[in-house]
Design a protein around this motif. Sequence first.
Motif, short mmCIF file in Angstrom:
data_model
loop_
_atom_site.label_atom_id
_atom_site.label_comp_id
_atom_site.label_asym_id
_atom_site.label_seq_id
_atom_site.Cartn_x
_atom_site.Cartn_y
_atom_site.Cartn_z
N SER A 1 0.83 -1.20 0.00
CA SER A 1 0.00 0.00 0.00
C SER A 1 0.86 1.25 0.00
CB SER A 1 -0.94 0.01 1.21
OG SER A 1 -0.20 0.09 2.42
N VAL A 2 0.24 2.35 -0.39
CA VAL A 2 0.89 3.66 -0.40
C VAL A 2 0.14 4.58 0.55
CG1 VAL A 2 1.34 5.70 -1.81
CG2 VAL A 2 1.82 3.44 -2.74
N VAL A 3 0.88 5.39 1.29
CA VAL A 3 0.30 6.39 2.18
C VAL A 3 0.47 7.77 1.56
CG1 VAL A 3 0.46 7.51 4.44
CG2 VAL A 3 0.71 5.02 4.26
N SER A 4 -0.61 8.52 1.49
CA SER A 4 -0.58 9.87 0.92
C SER A 4 -1.23 10.82 1.92
CB SER A 4 -1.34 9.88 -0.41
OG SER A 4 -1.34 11.15 -1.01
N LEU A 5 -0.46 11.81 2.39
CA LEU A 5 -0.93 12.74 3.43
C LEU A 5 -1.26 14.10 2.83
CD1 LEU A 5 1.61 11.92 6.29
CD2 LEU A 5 -0.62 10.88 5.85
N HIS A 6 -2.37 14.69 3.28
CA HIS A 6 -2.83 15.96 2.73
C HIS A 6 -3.37 16.84 3.85
CE1 HIS A 6 -2.77 14.23 -1.39
NE2 HIS A 6 -3.07 13.12 -0.72
N GLN A 7 -3.10 18.13 3.73
CA GLN A 7 -3.69 19.10 4.65
C GLN A 7 -4.73 19.89 3.88
OE1 GLN A 7 -2.78 19.25 8.03
NE2 GLN A 7 -4.72 20.32 8.05
N LEU A 8 -5.99 19.83 4.28
CA LEU A 8 -7.05 20.54 3.59
C LEU A 8 -7.10 21.98 4.11
CD1 LEU A 8 -9.76 17.74 3.50
CD2 LEU A 8 -7.98 18.27 1.85
N PRO A 9 -7.68 22.89 3.33
CA PRO A 9 -7.65 24.30 3.70
C PRO A 9 -8.24 24.56 5.08
CG PRO A 9 -8.39 24.04 1.43
CD PRO A 9 -8.33 22.66 2.02
N ASP A 10 -7.56 25.40 5.86
CA ASP A 10 -8.09 25.78 7.17
C ASP A 10 -9.45 26.44 7.00
OD1 ASP A 10 -5.92 24.82 8.48
OD2 ASP A 10 -5.08 26.76 9.08
#
Length: 451
Positions: free
Chosen positions: A216-225
Motif C-alpha cells: 500500500s501507499v500512504v498519501s498525506l494531505h492538509q485541507l484548507p483551514d
Amino acid sequence: MSVKNTIEPQLAPVGLLPLAGPIELNAFQLLMRDWTQLGPYNAGQALCVADVPDPSRWQTAVQDVMSALRLGRPQVEGSRAFFYPVEVIHVSVITDATLESLAGQQMNLPFSENDFPIRFFIITAPDRHWLLVIYNHWIADSFAMRCVMRNIFDRYRDPGAIPAPLTLAAPGFHSLFGRYLGRFPLLSRIRMSSANSLRHLQAYRLNIADPLDFHSVVSLHQLPDGLVDNLRHQAKNLHCTVNDLFLTALAWACGRLTAADRYRPRRRHSRKKIALGTIVDIRHSASRPLHDVFGLYLSCCTMLVARPETRQLHELAQSIGSHSRWIKQTDQAVRRFGTLKTAHIWYHLLGDPLHQAGFFQKASPTIAGISNVNLTGDWMDQNQADSAHGPQVLDYIRISPTGPLLPMVFTLTTIRRRLSLSVTYRTTALKQEAMDTVIADFRTALTELAQ
C-alpha cells in the motif's frame, strides 16, 4: 534513512510468566490477526510536537507507559491473548525521512509473531518533530492508541506525571454488547450475513490484479483551514453530519473513477452501485464505560450508492444522511458485528490463501472506506495552546490500513478548523495516476459541498 538510538527488544525467556492475560479477542480482532498471515495489517498515529526532541526522555516515557499498561510481546492461543515481557522497547530517531515516506515504509513492514506489537519513531524537522507510532492493528483501535499517546506525551512533558488509568483487561464481548445481538445470536448472524451478501450482489468489484499483493501507499494531505467549519454549517442545512459529507464526496469521486466500467453490459448480476464502508467505534454502545480499556472495539457498516457521479452533490448528501440516521437509530454498527464472526468462520473454511485474500471482494465488495474522528476539545487540542508547561502539540494525524476488506481508505482527522486527510491505497488495485484523480475529485466535491 539513518536510525539512531535503536535497541532491539529482547524476547522473553522460555517459561517466563505473562504480564497480562488471558484476554479474550473479539471477532474483528481474530479476523485482523488472520489478515496478518497474508500481509501486514498495521495502523499509525502521529503526534507533531514543537521544538527539538529529547530522545532519551521519549524513550523513558514510552518505557514507563508500556510498563504501566503491562503490554508486551503477544502470544495468542485460540481466541485468547497473553502478553510476555520485553526488556527494552526501542524508540528510533529518524533524521532523513518525511512523515509520509516513513509511514509508508512502516505500514508495509509486517510484525512477526515475536515482535513487540508497536514501533516508535521520532522524525526530526526544523523547529518541530513527530512521534510516529505504528501498531499491529488487532491489538488496539484508534481510541486506545490515542490514550497511549496521551500518557506518553504527558510523561514526556512531565516525567513525574501519573499516566491516566488504562488496562488490557475487559469483560467478554457478549457481556458488553449482548443486548444488540438478539436472543438467538447464531440465527441473527446467519440472517444478517445472508442479507449482506445478497445486498452486495449489486456492488461493483474493483479489479484486484493480484489478491495476494497487499503493498500500500500512504498519501498525506492538509485541507484548507476553515473548510471543516463550512462543512459543519452546510451539514446542518442539509440535515446530515460532516461524516455524511465525507461519504458523499468519496461516493462521487469513486463513481467518476468507475463509471465507464460499471455501465458495461454484463452477463450476470448488474453491478452498477458502489459500496462504501465506514469504520465505526462502538465503545459508546457497551454496557459499561470502556474509556480506560486498551483494546479494539470497531465495526464496519457499508452503504450502497446508486450512480453517485450523476447526482447533485447536495441531493446525494441528503440521501446518504437519511441512510446514516437509520444505521445509527437501529444500532446497525453493533448488530452487524455478528457478520464479522460469520466471515471469520468462512474465512477459515476456505483454507487456501488465494481464496482467503479475495473472499471479501467476492462476498461483499467494498470500493473504499472512511475513518473519521473529530479531536476538537481532546487532549491534543487542549495542548496546542499550552506552551507554558512544556512542549506544545502542533498537529495529530491518523493512518488506516487497507487489506482484504478495503482497497483504499480515506482517514480524516479534525482539530478545530484544521482538517487533515490520510489516504492509504493498495497498488494492485489502483495506480498512482488514478488515485491522484480520486483524491482531487474528493477535494473538489468537499469544496462544493461547503458552499
